[in-house]
Design a protein around this motif. Sequence first.
Motif, PDB file in Angstrom:
ATOM      1  N   ILE A 158      60.418  28.127  44.664  1.00 35.61           N
ATOM      2  CA  ILE A 158      61.394  28.731  43.764  1.00 35.61           C
ATOM      3  C   ILE A 158      61.813  30.110  44.253  1.00 35.61           C
ATOM      4  O   ILE A 158      62.991  30.464  44.268  1.00 35.61           O
ATOM      5  CB  ILE A 158      60.817  28.827  42.333  1.00 35.61           C
ATOM      6  CG1 ILE A 158      60.576  27.418  41.779  1.00 35.61           C
ATOM      7  CG2 ILE A 158      61.752  29.618  41.434  1.00 35.61           C
ATOM      8  CD1 ILE A 158      59.915  27.410  40.414  1.00 35.61           C
ATOM      9  N   GLN A 159      60.846  30.905  44.678  1.00 34.80           N
ATOM     10  CA  GLN A 159      61.130  32.299  45.000  1.00 34.80           C
ATOM     11  C   GLN A 159      61.457  32.530  46.463  1.00 34.80           C
ATOM     12  O   GLN A 159      62.313  33.344  46.790  1.00 34.80           O
ATOM     13  CB  GLN A 159      59.942  33.175  44.597  1.00 34.80           C
ATOM     14  CG  GLN A 159      60.210  34.666  44.749  1.00 34.80           C
ATOM     15  CD  GLN A 159      59.085  35.499  44.162  1.00 34.80           C
ATOM     16  OE1 GLN A 159      58.108  34.963  43.650  1.00 34.80           O
ATOM     17  NE2 GLN A 159      59.215  36.808  44.219  1.00 34.80           N
ATOM     18  N   GLY A 160      60.810  31.809  47.378  1.00 32.12           N
ATOM     19  CA  GLY A 160      60.999  32.070  48.796  1.00 32.12           C
ATOM     20  C   GLY A 160      60.290  33.339  49.222  1.00 32.12           C
ATOM     21  O   GLY A 160      59.411  33.856  48.517  1.00 32.12           O
ATOM     22  N   THR A 161      60.654  33.860  50.368  1.00 32.09           N
ATOM     23  CA  THR A 161      60.069  35.109  50.858  1.00 32.09           C
ATOM     24  C   THR A 161      61.201  36.082  51.172  1.00 32.09           C
ATOM     25  O   THR A 161      62.376  35.792  50.961  1.00 32.09           O
ATOM     26  CB  THR A 161      59.238  34.865  52.137  1.00 32.09           C
ATOM     27  OG1 THR A 161      60.131  34.506  53.218  1.00 32.09           O
ATOM     28  CG2 THR A 161      58.238  33.744  51.928  1.00 32.09           C
ATOM     29  N   ASN A 162      60.800  37.240  51.710  1.00 29.75           N
ATOM     30  CA  ASN A 162      61.826  38.212  52.080  1.00 29.75           C
ATOM     31  C   ASN A 162      62.519  37.856  53.396  1.00 29.75           C
ATOM     32  O   ASN A 162      63.466  38.523  53.806  1.00 29.75           O
ATOM     33  CB  ASN A 162      61.221  39.618  52.177  1.00 29.75           C
ATOM     34  CG  ASN A 162      60.155  39.702  53.252  1.00 29.75           C
ATOM     35  OD1 ASN A 162      59.561  38.697  53.638  1.00 29.75           O
ATOM     36  ND2 ASN A 162      59.908  40.909  53.722  1.00 29.75           N
ATOM     37  N   ILE A 163      62.037  36.800  54.066  1.00 30.83           N
ATOM     38  CA  ILE A 163      62.638  36.359  55.324  1.00 30.83           C
ATOM     39  C   ILE A 163      63.436  35.074  55.134  1.00 30.83           C
ATOM     40  O   ILE A 163      64.559  34.947  55.608  1.00 30.83           O
ATOM     41  CB  ILE A 163      61.555  36.131  56.401  1.00 30.83           C
ATOM     42  CG1 ILE A 163      60.730  37.412  56.596  1.00 30.83           C
ATOM     43  CG2 ILE A 163      62.205  35.700  57.717  1.00 30.83           C
ATOM     44  CD1 ILE A 163      61.509  38.575  57.139  1.00 30.83           C
ATOM     45  N   TRP A 164      62.836  34.118  54.414  1.00 32.78           N
ATOM     46  CA  TRP A 164      63.459  32.807  54.240  1.00 32.78           C
ATOM     47  C   TRP A 164      63.615  32.478  52.762  1.00 32.78           C
ATOM     48  O   TRP A 164      62.786  32.856  51.945  1.00 32.78           O
ATOM     49  CB  TRP A 164      62.632  31.704  54.921  1.00 32.78           C
ATOM     50  CG  TRP A 164      62.436  31.918  56.386  1.00 32.78           C
ATOM     51  CD1 TRP A 164      61.290  32.314  57.011  1.00 32.78           C
ATOM     52  CD2 TRP A 164      63.416  31.765  57.421  1.00 32.78           C
ATOM     53  NE1 TRP A 164      61.490  32.427  58.366  1.00 32.78           N
ATOM     54  CE2 TRP A 164      62.798  32.093  58.645  1.00 32.78           C
ATOM     55  CE3 TRP A 164      64.757  31.399  57.430  1.00 32.78           C
ATOM     56  CZ2 TRP A 164      63.465  32.039  59.854  1.00 32.78           C
ATOM     57  CZ3 TRP A 164      65.428  31.348  58.644  1.00 32.78           C
ATOM     58  CH2 TRP A 164      64.781  31.666  59.837  1.00 32.78           C
ATOM     59  N   SER A 165      64.680  31.756  52.447  1.00 37.71           N
ATOM     60  CA  SER A 165      64.920  31.335  51.070  1.00 37.71           C
ATOM     61  C   SER A 165      65.718  30.038  51.069  1.00 37.71           C
ATOM     62  O   SER A 165      66.630  29.854  51.889  1.00 37.71           O
ATOM     63  CB  SER A 165      65.694  32.417  50.300  1.00 37.71           C
ATOM     64  OG  SER A 165      66.086  31.936  49.031  1.00 37.71           O
ATOM     65  N   GLY A 166      65.381  29.155  50.144  1.00 40.62           N
ATOM     66  CA  GLY A 166      66.115  27.898  50.007  1.00 40.62           C
ATOM     67  C   GLY A 166      67.150  27.946  48.910  1.00 40.62           C
ATOM     68  O   GLY A 166      67.617  26.894  48.449  1.00 40.62           O
ATOM     69  N   GLN A 167      67.570  29.153  48.482  1.00 43.58           N
ATOM     70  CA  GLN A 167      68.449  29.272  47.320  1.00 43.58           C
ATOM     71  C   GLN A 167      69.790  28.564  47.514  1.00 43.58           C
ATOM     72  O   GLN A 167      70.310  27.930  46.586  1.00 43.58           O
ATOM     73  CB  GLN A 167      68.687  30.739  46.989  1.00 43.58           C
ATOM     74  CG  GLN A 167      69.353  31.547  48.106  1.00 43.58           C
ATOM     75  CD  GLN A 167      69.554  33.005  47.741  1.00 43.58           C
ATOM     76  OE1 GLN A 167      69.288  33.418  46.634  1.00 43.58           O
ATOM     77  NE2 GLN A 167      70.035  33.793  48.693  1.00 43.58           N
ATOM     78  N   VAL A 168      70.361  28.633  48.704  1.00 38.11           N
ATOM     79  CA  VAL A 168      71.662  27.995  48.936  1.00 38.11           C
ATOM     80  C   VAL A 168      71.542  26.485  48.859  1.00 38.11           C
ATOM     81  O   VAL A 168      72.343  25.810  48.207  1.00 38.11           O
ATOM     82  CB  VAL A 168      72.235  28.429  50.307  1.00 38.11           C
ATOM     83  CG1 VAL A 168      73.510  27.650  50.613  1.00 38.11           C
ATOM     84  CG2 VAL A 168      72.514  29.922  50.317  1.00 38.11           C
ATOM     85  N   ILE A 169      70.525  25.928  49.517  1.00 38.17           N
ATOM     86  CA  ILE A 169      70.339  24.484  49.520  1.00 38.17           C
ATOM     87  C   ILE A 169      69.919  24.001  48.134  1.00 38.17           C
ATOM     88  O   ILE A 169      70.354  22.938  47.679  1.00 38.17           O
ATOM     89  CB  ILE A 169      69.287  24.076  50.573  1.00 38.17           C
ATOM     90  CG1 ILE A 169      69.691  24.608  51.957  1.00 38.17           C
ATOM     91  CG2 ILE A 169      69.144  22.560  50.629  1.00 38.17           C
ATOM     92  CD1 ILE A 169      71.053  24.153  52.424  1.00 38.17           C
ATOM     93  N   GLN A 170      69.081  24.770  47.450  1.00 38.30           N
ATOM     94  CA  GLN A 170      68.673  24.398  46.088  1.00 38.30           C
ATOM     95  C   GLN A 170      69.889  24.363  45.162  1.00 38.30           C
ATOM     96  O   GLN A 170      70.043  23.431  44.357  1.00 38.30           O
ATOM     97  CB  GLN A 170      67.637  25.400  45.564  1.00 38.30           C
ATOM     98  CG  GLN A 170      66.288  25.312  46.249  1.00 38.30           C
ATOM     99  CD  GLN A 170      65.365  26.453  45.846  1.00 38.30           C
ATOM    100  OE1 GLN A 170      65.626  27.175  44.888  1.00 38.30           O
ATOM    101  NE2 GLN A 170      64.285  26.633  46.594  1.00 38.30           N
ATOM    102  N   SER A 171      70.741  25.360  45.263  1.00 35.29           N
ATOM    103  CA  SER A 171      71.939  25.407  44.431  1.00 35.29           C
ATOM    104  C   SER A 171      72.876  24.258  44.773  1.00 35.29           C
ATOM    105  O   SER A 171      73.454  23.620  43.882  1.00 35.29           O
ATOM    106  CB  SER A 171      72.654  26.746  44.620  1.00 35.29           C
ATOM    107  OG  SER A 171      73.862  26.785  43.915  1.00 35.29           O
TER     108      SER A 171
END
Length: 748
Positions: free
Chosen positions: A579-592
């Motif tokens: 849900i949160q990811g890290t300060n380097i990687w995040s799945g927010q775009v794909i999750q959205s």
Amino acid sequence: MSGTESLVRYETRDSERAAEPLVANMETIALKALHVDDDSSLNPWTFRMLFLGTEGYSTIFLFKPQSVSVSVIFLTVISYVIGNAMSLGLPRHGLIGRWFNPHIFNSKEHLAIVIMSSSASSAAYATEVLATQKLYYNIVSNAVVAILLLLSSQLLGYGMAGVLRKSLVYPTKMLWPGILPLSSLIETLHRDKSEMRKKFNFFWIVFGVVAVWELFPQYVMPVLTGVSFFCLAKRESLVFTNIFGGSSGNEGLGLLAFSFDWQYVTTSAFFTPLITLTNAFVGFVLCTGMYIWMYYGNLWNALDFPFLSQALFSQASNATQFVVFNQSAILDANNELDPSTLDATGLPFFATTNASNLLTTNLGITATIIHILLWNGDIVSKTFKLPKWSSAKNFRPKMRFWEKNPQSLGMERLDDEKEELDPHYKQMLAYKEVPSWWYLLILGLSMVAALFCIYNLKSTLPWWGFLVACALSFGSTLFFGALTGLIGFGVPITGLVQLIGGYLHPGKPVANMYFVLFGANAQSQALFLVENLKLGQYGKLSPRCTFTVQIMGTVFGAIINYILMSSITTNQREILLSIQGTNIWSGQVIQSFNSNVSNRFRRLSSYLFSIGRQYQWIVLALPIGFFLPLPFYFAHRAFPKVGFNYVVTPVISWYLGYLSVGINSSVMVAFGLGFYVQFYVRRRYPEWFLKYNYILSAAISGGTELLVFVTTFAVQGASGKAVPFPPYWGNNFQKGNFDYCASNHALG
């Protein structure tokens, strides 16, 4: 001098221009703001072009916590600096000089780099589809098939663009206002320095000043993003926040607020035609009043949900606590909709302003079709006009296209041309056109490759669904491309395509993703190529060079897209799914992406939008939109001097939902600046407008984008670590809204 040479030779001299009164009419603005002459000896095919043209990519930013975009103005400035450095630094003579530095860095070389690098740098929509399949559905694609999908989804749009280029590119009235600043910038950077010295210096001074200024609203003093005197006077009122706030996303309507941040004000005021600006302002005024009335009138239970939001909300939501709808709670073990659970849970709700935005966007989509048919029907008729039987009977594709044939120069484009040729277009007759069958071949091969991919990748999208998506894409390219080319405005169709996909393929999330891929993304790629063809026409880059570098950039970009996507989704899978990811990687775009495409519209379309349901008018807006332009058309026929022909209902309709999302403190400033430039400066000082307006727009954009890019990595977390500015009054002590408007505690 041969007949072809006399037709092509068209030079514009300052003395000739001075013979006529100087008027900056938008209908012919590209003939006066840009030089029409051409130097056909300039060679774009160099090592520099190939090297710099393949340097851009942005797929990696899909998986970053901080969104970063690489704009075309930014690419233009960077490639100019590096291109000149290579021209000065590499040997000019000998074997190295002949291959790597044959001549000075020129405008056509630069233009080819911009087109190629922008094609390579865009993260293809298919990348998100492949990443979603891999992360959420455990469908891992074969590398060759995945790259083929990336290519076919983009080249499909290019084939459509080629078929439509005679209607959307060649005519003078197809202005494509959005590319005028870029065309002016490239011209300023490369024409004779004695002629362009003032514009050249003007660009770099403004560029530097704006880059320094932008540091303040971006980092040091974000209160400059939105200044609301009403909120400063009454800081505890949520009503004031909703109406006058706007410095943060989804904060408020930003009425009478001021923004000093060019990132949000943008430079559209400098190139948006007055007719577009006026209709947009009418829509904006109506939108402001309509949203206030809808929300405080409690339409669709508006007070139980946020004033502005794009989420789905539960029936348990109320004015004191907004509850987001839990979509996973209504799914069974197979990740499909469970109707009994949905009945027990209750249907979700949109924020009323968001529902209204969906409705007015649908109005604008169908209004566009009728508007073009009524006011610019020649564009459509020219597109579907069949060739003469004699021409069709004698047609033979020239397979040995590399052989020179002077008699074929320009002939394809001159057939059936009755109106006066565009002067920029006349210059292009010196170059060999891309034969139509090239584009048709790309279109056909892309469709075959796409069909192979959707079955090989188990997309569950049937062949007929693919053909429906292609038909939607082609039709929307014609009508929305025409509107964009004429007045610089286009209605986005992604939401409608998602809605149609949800109805056609219920219970098939992956099928709907592919439907959007070929229905909406192919259209955006088609318009991208059309825009580049017009850019090439303004810059006198040969059609075959434009075509080739676009294809090369797309192929290179597809390979890079796949390599990066595959590597990141494999090595960072757990982080991207968190849900949160890290300060380097995040799945927010794909999750959205997965949530919006495969959940909201796939599972709930028939429950939310069908006739008799809560949001039935969102769908009913589509047939209603067909009738919107009719009263103004017939009124103009009856009273031609009143000005009903200046009413553009698609623009008004779309701007009826303009304030439903984003940072709105900049809207009033953007409109004020737009009217000042287009209504006052353009008419009162046409010479200054034609000489400096578009280069000013490019300078402001370039300076802003440079600073935004730098701060994104240096202090805003894109490099892995954010460095916040110390709290003080200029950033509202790093808490709450920057404009000091009250925060809604129901948001949590």
